[in-house]
Every structure is written in structure tokens, then in C-alpha cells.
Design a protein around this motif. Structure first.
Motif, PDB file in Angstrom:
ATOM      1  N   VAL A   1       0.853  -1.183   0.000  1.00  0.00           N
ATOM      2  CA  VAL A   1       0.000   0.000   0.000  1.00  0.00           C
ATOM      3  C   VAL A   1       0.894   1.240   0.000  1.00  0.00           C
ATOM      4  O   VAL A   1       1.775   1.385   0.855  1.00  0.00           O
ATOM      5  CB  VAL A   1      -0.916   0.010   1.235  1.00  0.00           C
ATOM      6  N   ARG A   2       0.668   2.120  -0.958  1.00  0.00           N
ATOM      7  CA  ARG A   2       1.470   3.333  -1.082  1.00  0.00           C
ATOM      8  C   ARG A   2       0.902   4.419  -0.168  1.00  0.00           C
ATOM      9  O   ARG A   2      -0.286   4.735  -0.233  1.00  0.00           O
ATOM     10  CB  ARG A   2       1.480   3.810  -2.540  1.00  0.00           C
TER      11      ARG A   2
ATOM     12  N   ASP B   1      -2.106   5.366  -2.216  1.00  0.00           N
ATOM     13  CA  ASP B   1      -3.390   4.731  -1.919  1.00  0.00           C
ATOM     14  C   ASP B   1      -4.007   5.326  -0.651  1.00  0.00           C
ATOM     15  O   ASP B   1      -5.230   5.402  -0.525  1.00  0.00           O
ATOM     16  CB  ASP B   1      -3.206   3.224  -1.712  1.00  0.00           C
TER      17      ASP B   1
ATOM     18  N   LEU C   1      -9.407   8.013  -2.811  1.00  0.00           N
ATOM     19  CA  LEU C   1      -8.233   8.080  -1.953  1.00  0.00           C
ATOM     20  C   LEU C   1      -8.630   7.845  -0.499  1.00  0.00           C
ATOM     21  O   LEU C   1      -9.609   8.408  -0.010  1.00  0.00           O
ATOM     22  CB  LEU C   1      -7.571   9.452  -2.094  1.00  0.00           C
TER      23      LEU C   1
ATOM     24  N   ALA D   1      -7.036   1.366   3.029  1.00  0.00           N
ATOM     25  CA  ALA D   1      -6.681   1.061   1.639  1.00  0.00           C
ATOM     26  C   ALA D   1      -7.689   0.111   1.007  1.00  0.00           C
ATOM     27  O   ALA D   1      -7.935   0.170  -0.207  1.00  0.00           O
ATOM     28  CB  ALA D   1      -5.279   0.454   1.575  1.00  0.00           C
TER      29      ALA D   1
END
Length: 214
Positions: A5-6, A52, A79, A122
Motif C-alpha cells: 500500500v502506497r 493509496d 483516496l 486502503a
């Protein structure tokens, strides 16, 4: 294995950012792709990195966390925004929820709790600190859940029920809340079970009786 997950982190205290970054660096499921020291910088970092999930404090200079959250979600409703703050007062909680944050943690949270919250957000779910969870439920229901005759739905289920009570279909709910259609279906199924009603129309009527969707 799913890609990590970014995450982008925003806080105006460098040492706090350093500590969170160090903690997340040990977690393979999460990739910290950017940091910001204020709200304006957060908008720019998110635009350039495409995360994310955003982890943001509320009290920041040059655009606070709630205002930045509203701006970010106006650009990208899918987002996930997770507030990470020291403030647990009603005003701060309501401010964050109205801005569209999916989660709310206090800065005393441990690494494992933080990671669980990031992964939940996320995935389109919500996770709130236990100290503020009751306020979240009250905010989404518009009335004490017990007195309204509703069971203790999760904050995310209350969000879905609110939109369902307004007549929204699953696809529209998914777009509004940044979830997949399947996740919405799962939430609706859980709501019907908890409310002990046969269909979404009956659930909407129960919700409206409780003050939702008005």
C-alpha cells in the motif's frame, strides 16, 4: 502477493515523521512514498506520487489537515485518508469526518494498530481509535444508536446505510465511499442481517425512522 500500500505522511513535526517512517519501513505491506510538512505541500506530494492512503495530522500550517482532506477527496474520491493526531475532542473528530476521512487514530497508537488502520483504509474500510469510536457512530447516525432502535453497526456500515436511506444504488455508494461494488454488497448484506430486515427497502425505512438519510 499484493503490492504494498502506497502511503504519504503529512505532519509538521519532523521527528514525528521520522518515527512513523522508521516504523513503517519494517512493514513489507506498506511503502511510504512521500512526506509533507503542511497541507499545501501534502497536496503537491499526493499529486506527484499517487498514493493509496494519506496519513495526516489535523493541526498543520498553511492549510490544515481537514481542509487538505477535502481538497484531496475532491480530486480523487477513492483516496483513503487516515487522520493521525493527538486531538481526541469532539470538534476535531467531527471536522475530520465531515472532511471525508475514513479513519482516525491518536498518536499514541502502536505500529501494529497503525498498520491495521492503513490496510483497512486502503481496502475501503474504516478504522477508528477506541476512544473516538462512539463519537463516530453518533456522528453518522445523527442520534444515539441505542435509542434510535438500531444495533451497533460499524462506522462504515452506517455510512452505507445513510446513502442507502437516500435511495442510492450500490454503484453510486461505491463511488461515493471509494469502495468496490462487492464491498458495498457485503456491507448491505451485513446491515440487513443486523437490522433483521428482508431487503434494502426495509432497511432504508428503518434508517429513516432513526433519522438517517433525511
Amino acid at each position: 502477493m499484493n503490492p504494498p500500500v502506497r502511503v504519504v505522511l503529512a505532519d509538521d513535526h519532523p521527528m514525528f515523521r521520522f518515527g512513523v517512517a522508521a516504523a513503517l519501513a519494517t512493514v513489507p505491506e506498506v511503502d511510504l512514498v512521500g512526506e509533507a510538512a503542511n497541507g499545501r505541500e501534502l497536496l503537491a506530494v499526493v499529486a506527484s506520487t499517487g498514493p493509496d492512503v494519506v496519513l495526516t495530522d489535523l493541526a498543520m500550517p498553511d492549510l490544515d489537515g481537514a481542509a487538505a482532506t477535502r481538497a484531496l477527496l475532491a480530486r480523487d474520491p477513492a483516496l483513503g485518508v487516515l487522520v493521525l493526531t493527538m486531538h481526541d475532542d469532539d470538534r476535531s473528530v467531527v471536522q475530520a469526518l465531515r472532511a471525508g476521512a475514513r479513519g482516525y487514530l491518536l498518536k499514541g497508537a502502536g505500529r501494529d494498530e497503525l498498520v491495521r488502520a492503513v490496510l483497512a483504509v486502503a481496502a475501503g474500510e474504516a478504522l477508528y481509535d477506541a476512544k473516538v469510536a462512539r463519537r463516530v457512530i453518533a456522528f453518522h447516525s445523527g442520534a444515539p444508536v441505542g435509542s434510535a432502535g438500531l444495533p451497533d453497526l460499524t462506522p462504515r456500515e452506517l455510512q452505507v446505510l445513510e446513502l442507502l436511506a437516500r435511495g442510492e444504488r450500490n454503484a453510486a455508494i461505491a463511488r461515493r465511499l471509494g469502495m468496490t461494488d462487492k464491498t458495498v454488497r457485503n456491507h448491505v448484506s451485513a446491515i440487513l442481517t443486523k437490522l433483521r430486515v428482508p431487503d434494502r427497502t426495509a432497511a432504508a425505512l428503518r434508517a429513516r425512522d432513526a433519522g438517517l438519510g433525511l
